[in-house]
Design an enzyme around this catalytic site. Structure first.
Site, short mmCIF file in Angstrom:
data_model
loop_
_atom_site.label_atom_id
_atom_site.label_comp_id
_atom_site.label_asym_id
_atom_site.label_seq_id
_atom_site.Cartn_x
_atom_site.Cartn_y
_atom_site.Cartn_z
N GLU A 151 -6.22 16.92 -3.30
CA GLU A 151 -7.29 15.99 -2.92
C GLU A 151 -6.74 14.63 -2.50
O GLU A 151 -7.23 14.02 -1.54
CB GLU A 151 -8.25 15.83 -4.10
CG GLU A 151 -9.59 15.28 -3.68
CD GLU A 151 -10.52 15.14 -4.87
OE1 GLU A 151 -10.27 15.81 -5.90
OE2 GLU A 151 -11.47 14.37 -4.76
N ASP A 152 -5.75 14.13 -3.20
CA ASP A 152 -5.35 12.73 -3.02
C ASP A 152 -4.06 12.53 -2.22
O ASP A 152 -3.68 11.39 -1.96
CB ASP A 152 -5.19 12.05 -4.38
CG ASP A 152 -6.52 11.91 -5.10
OD1 ASP A 152 -7.56 12.10 -4.44
OD2 ASP A 152 -6.52 11.64 -6.31
N HIS B 198 -2.11 9.34 -15.21
CA HIS B 198 -3.32 10.18 -15.32
C HIS B 198 -2.99 11.69 -15.35
O HIS B 198 -3.40 12.38 -16.28
CB HIS B 198 -4.32 9.81 -14.23
CG HIS B 198 -5.46 10.77 -14.11
ND1 HIS B 198 -6.37 10.96 -15.13
CD2 HIS B 198 -5.81 11.61 -13.11
CE1 HIS B 198 -7.24 11.89 -14.74
NE2 HIS B 198 -6.92 12.29 -13.53
#
Ligand code: ZN
Length: 168
Positions: free
Chosen positions: A41-42, A13
């Site tokens: 964020e992840d 991605h």
């Protein structure tokens, strides 16, 4: 080792997002930010770490993408996007590239989520791409948005087109 819903390794991605930005001939900071756009964020990587390793320019774009609108569509999202546009348009470009790749892989999501994301794409992201003069991206977002938000209408339309073509 992370995977997306489609079963693809997660890394595909960010690489695809960065590739879209490279195809748009964006600058180096923007392409790097595309690679890193989901890290704060992840993962447990901080914006500070990105700043010290990749510089202030990259960190600012990643922070802008992280703080910006995500997920559930509402009016606030549009305001936030416009705000992002007034700050640094590269943030908006990363969000557009992110959305385009998410739309290309939307088939892995449950139908309800497909419909919601597709509607948001038609309402917010395709018009944004048009405003920025990115007509190829606008058209692809609209095509994918239509496919997932109105699947029955799209099938009916395609059938009718085939019928008309057969009559020629
Ligand atoms: Zn992403």
């Amino acid at each position: 080792g992370q995977q997306r819903k489609s079963g693809e390794p997660y890394i595909v991605h960010p690489i695809e997002t960065a590739t879209i930005l490279a195809e748009l001939r964006m600058d180096t900071d923007c392409i790097i930010a595309g690679l890193l756009h989901d890290t704060v964020e992840d993962t447990d990587v901080s914006a500070e770490e990105i700043r010290s390793r990749f510089g202030n320019g990259v960190a600012r774009i990643v922070e802008g993408v992280t703080d910006g609108p995500k997920g559930v569509p509402d009016e606030t999202n549009q305001c936030a996007l416009l705000l992002a546009m007034s700050m640094d348009w590269r943030i908006v470009l990363v969000k557009l590239a992110d959305r385009l790749h998410n739309m290309r892989t939307l088939g892995a999501m449950p139908p309800e989520k497909q419909r919601r994301i597709a509607k948001e794409t038609l309402k917010v992201f395709a018009p944004l791409a048009r405003v920025l003069g990115l007509y190829c991206i606008k058209e692809e977002l609209e095509e994918l948005g239509f496919r997932y938000s109105e699947p029955e209408a799209r099938v009916a339309l395609a059938r009718r087109m085939d019928e008309l073509a057969a009559q020629q």
